[in-house]
Enzyme design. Sequence first.
Site, PDB file in Angstrom:
ATOM      1  N   CYS A 231       0.887  -1.216  -0.104  1.00 12.13           N
ATOM      2  CA  CYS A 231      -0.011   0.131   0.058  1.00 12.13           C
ATOM      3  C   CYS A 231       0.840   1.298   0.008  1.00 12.13           C
ATOM      4  CB  CYS A 231      -0.750   0.028   1.126  1.00 12.13           C
ATOM      5  SG  CYS A 231      -1.733  -1.413   1.502  1.00 12.13           S
TER       6      CYS A 231
ATOM      7  N   GLY B 278      -1.696   1.059  -4.375  1.00  9.69           N
ATOM      8  CA  GLY B 278      -2.672   0.422  -4.287  1.00  9.69           C
ATOM      9  C   GLY B 278      -4.020   0.994  -4.720  1.00  9.69           C
TER      10      GLY B 278
ATOM     11  N   ASN C 124       1.402  -0.164   5.442  1.00  7.72           N
ATOM     12  CA  ASN C 124       1.946  -0.737   4.295  1.00  7.72           C
ATOM     13  C   ASN C 124       3.117  -1.733   4.757  1.00  7.72           C
ATOM     14  OD1 ASN C 124       4.626   0.454   1.793  1.00  7.72           O
ATOM     15  ND2 ASN C 124       3.293  -1.432   1.773  1.00  7.72           N
ATOM     16  N   GLY C 125       2.636  -3.154   4.138  1.00  4.16           N
ATOM     17  CA  GLY C 125       3.350  -4.133   4.681  1.00  4.16           C
ATOM     18  C   GLY C 125       2.628  -5.385   4.948  1.00  4.16           C
TER      19      GLY C 125
ATOM     20  N   TYR D  80      10.414  -2.447  -9.691  1.00  2.00           N
ATOM     21  CA  TYR D  80       9.284  -2.309  -9.832  1.00  2.00           C
ATOM     22  C   TYR D  80       8.222  -1.358  -9.128  1.00  2.00           C
ATOM     23  CZ  TYR D  80       4.330  -3.270 -10.789  1.00  2.00           C
ATOM     24  OH  TYR D  80       2.995  -3.310 -11.184  1.00  2.00           O
TER      25      TYR D  80
HETATM   26  P1  AMP Z   1       3.468 -11.942 -15.235  1.00  2.00           P
HETATM   27  O1  AMP Z   1       4.025 -12.187 -16.575  1.00  2.00           O
HETATM   28  O2  AMP Z   1       2.150 -12.393 -15.118  1.00  2.00           O
HETATM   29  O3  AMP Z   1       4.141 -12.344 -14.037  1.00  2.00           O
HETATM   30  O4  AMP Z   1       3.497 -10.309 -15.090  1.00  2.00           O
HETATM   31  C1  AMP Z   1       5.081  -9.645 -15.361  1.00  2.00           C
HETATM   32  C2  AMP Z   1       4.162  -8.068 -15.219  1.00  2.00           C
HETATM   33  O5  AMP Z   1       3.817  -7.791 -13.910  1.00  2.00           O
HETATM   34  C3  AMP Z   1       5.562  -7.225 -15.426  1.00  2.00           C
HETATM   35  O6  AMP Z   1       5.117  -6.188 -16.248  1.00  2.00           O
HETATM   36  C4  AMP Z   1       5.721  -6.659 -14.211  1.00  2.00           C
HETATM   37  O7  AMP Z   1       6.288  -5.182 -14.129  1.00  2.00           O
HETATM   38  C5  AMP Z   1       4.787  -6.561 -13.337  1.00  2.00           C
HETATM   39  N1  AMP Z   1       4.553  -6.781 -11.933  1.00  2.00           N
HETATM   40  C6  AMP Z   1       5.793  -6.933 -11.201  1.00  2.00           C
HETATM   41  N2  AMP Z   1       5.507  -7.170 -10.099  1.00  2.00           N
HETATM   42  C7  AMP Z   1       4.404  -6.751  -9.828  1.00  2.00           C
HETATM   43  C8  AMP Z   1       3.466  -6.451  -8.542  1.00  2.00           C
HETATM   44  N3  AMP Z   1       3.674  -6.807  -7.432  1.00  2.00           N
HETATM   45  N4  AMP Z   1       2.116  -6.176  -8.993  1.00  2.00           N
HETATM   46  C9  AMP Z   1       1.733  -5.918 -10.350  1.00  2.00           C
HETATM   47  N5  AMP Z   1       2.419  -6.326 -11.160  1.00  2.00           N
HETATM   48  C10 AMP Z   1       3.705  -6.578 -11.092  1.00  2.00           C
END
Ligand code: AMP
Length: 465
Positions: free
Chosen positions: A6, A33, A107-108, A250
């Site tokens: 969050c 979030g 957050n956590g 990310y």
């Molecule tokens: P996937 O191929 O379904 O694993 O999705 C990969 C994508 O998810 C990449 O574009 C990442 O930037 C993104 N991503 C990485 N970590 C997260 C996260 N915690 N929540 C949402 N998207 C994420």
Amino acid sequence: MPGEACGVFAAYSTTQRVSHLIYFGLFALQHRGQESAGIATSDGETVTVFKDLGLVPQVFDEPALAGLDGHLGIGHTRYSTMGSTTWANAQPAHRQVGSTSVALGHNGNLTNTAELAAALGVSEATTDSDLMAEGLARAIDDGRSDARGLELALMGVAPTWQGAFSLVLMDQGRIVGLRDPHGFRPLCLGSLPDGGWVIASESAALDLVGARFVREVAAGEMLVIDAGGPRSYHPFPEVKPGLCLFEFVYFARPDTHMYGRSIHAARHEMGRRLCEEHPVDADVVVPVPESGIPAAQGYAAASGIPYTDGLVKNRYVGRTFIEPTQLLRDQGIRLKLNPIPETLRGRRVVLVDDSIVRGSTTKKLVSMVREAGAAEVHLRISSPPYRWPCFYGMDTSDRDTLIAARLGIEEIRHHLGADSLGYLSLEALLEATGVADAGFCTACLSGRYPAEVPVTADKFQLERR
Ligand code: AMP
């Protein structure tokens, strides 16, 4: 895709109402979030809470902000790492204890929720944030309440919490920022031109409200702010700091700074290193927007291969993880990204993204790029294989869903349908941050967990009890 944790924000002003300020702070933290948003404010006497499901501008309008009176307050944007998406789970969590009113935004992810719930004898609690609010309320009730009731209660109860917590808290007269001893999730302090203070998950949120970055709240620090300014306490035994490395990869906005380093510059460098480790003969470098853009720019700069847009993101659709069910996620991608055939057709494409977690989005992207006419698709990922579940605030506690936990790199390449696949090494990723020695949690990439993890942890452990 997993969900991320969050966003939290708090403000103490000496001259103005803070509801609008907190609103804009949360607006800057929307990426952290998107399920619910909430603000609590105090005029010195009464704490008012307004929260609902939805994006920040969907939850708040002028009348709602006008009803949030007072010169201090906290705010929260939520993605559920624990518990489900319901109104009751939206934050800030609030408790009234006698004449003391406390509110909390988290957050956590706590790792000892089962023990805490048992100790408190609560069965209805569904989130760790609610457990914290309850524990705090009991501590205030314990007769430790005086003019400094909130901070004394926190000093007592915070050491019983394990895992990741970057918190904002308040009572009628003060705001508090509190970071767990590892400092898994970020938190920083800013000053307002009127002499007031703000606390935020990311420095980018300070920029938006005209606050000046002062410093990060230290791992293990509790920062209390009232009319006398900030006071610092250290309720926990000291441990080695372990900021989530994925914040650099990310989570965080590229215009945020952490450990004094620009997130954008670090991601650009990750792309350069990725090119050094995994060069390829190709015609264009294409980012997966927006998460892959800085790394793709770095890759292009290091390789000399032209950078171009090959996928367009609809800016008005949230990240696809806005919907937690897999079915809705699957539909989400088409809403979010569309290829530009003219830049892809007949080309050998280096497709750059920051991470692969479950692999479902990436698989669809690779086939989308192929269908748009790409001759070859070389996938380059600016982080190492994500093999280990996170128990510290990222929604990946189920190991079976992580593609790299199940498959080797060649198998992943085959599964995703790419011509080649290269991941950045952990060493190069740490070096690219420029602050490798500052202390990072690398558990999801290395399997080295800096703090104990629950044996049977999963997202709904409390709800099933
Ligand atoms: P996937 O191929 O379904 O694993 O999705 C990969 C994508 O998810 C990449 O574009 C990442 O930037 C993104 N991503 C990485 N970590 C997260 C996260 N915690 N929540 C949402 N998207 C994420």
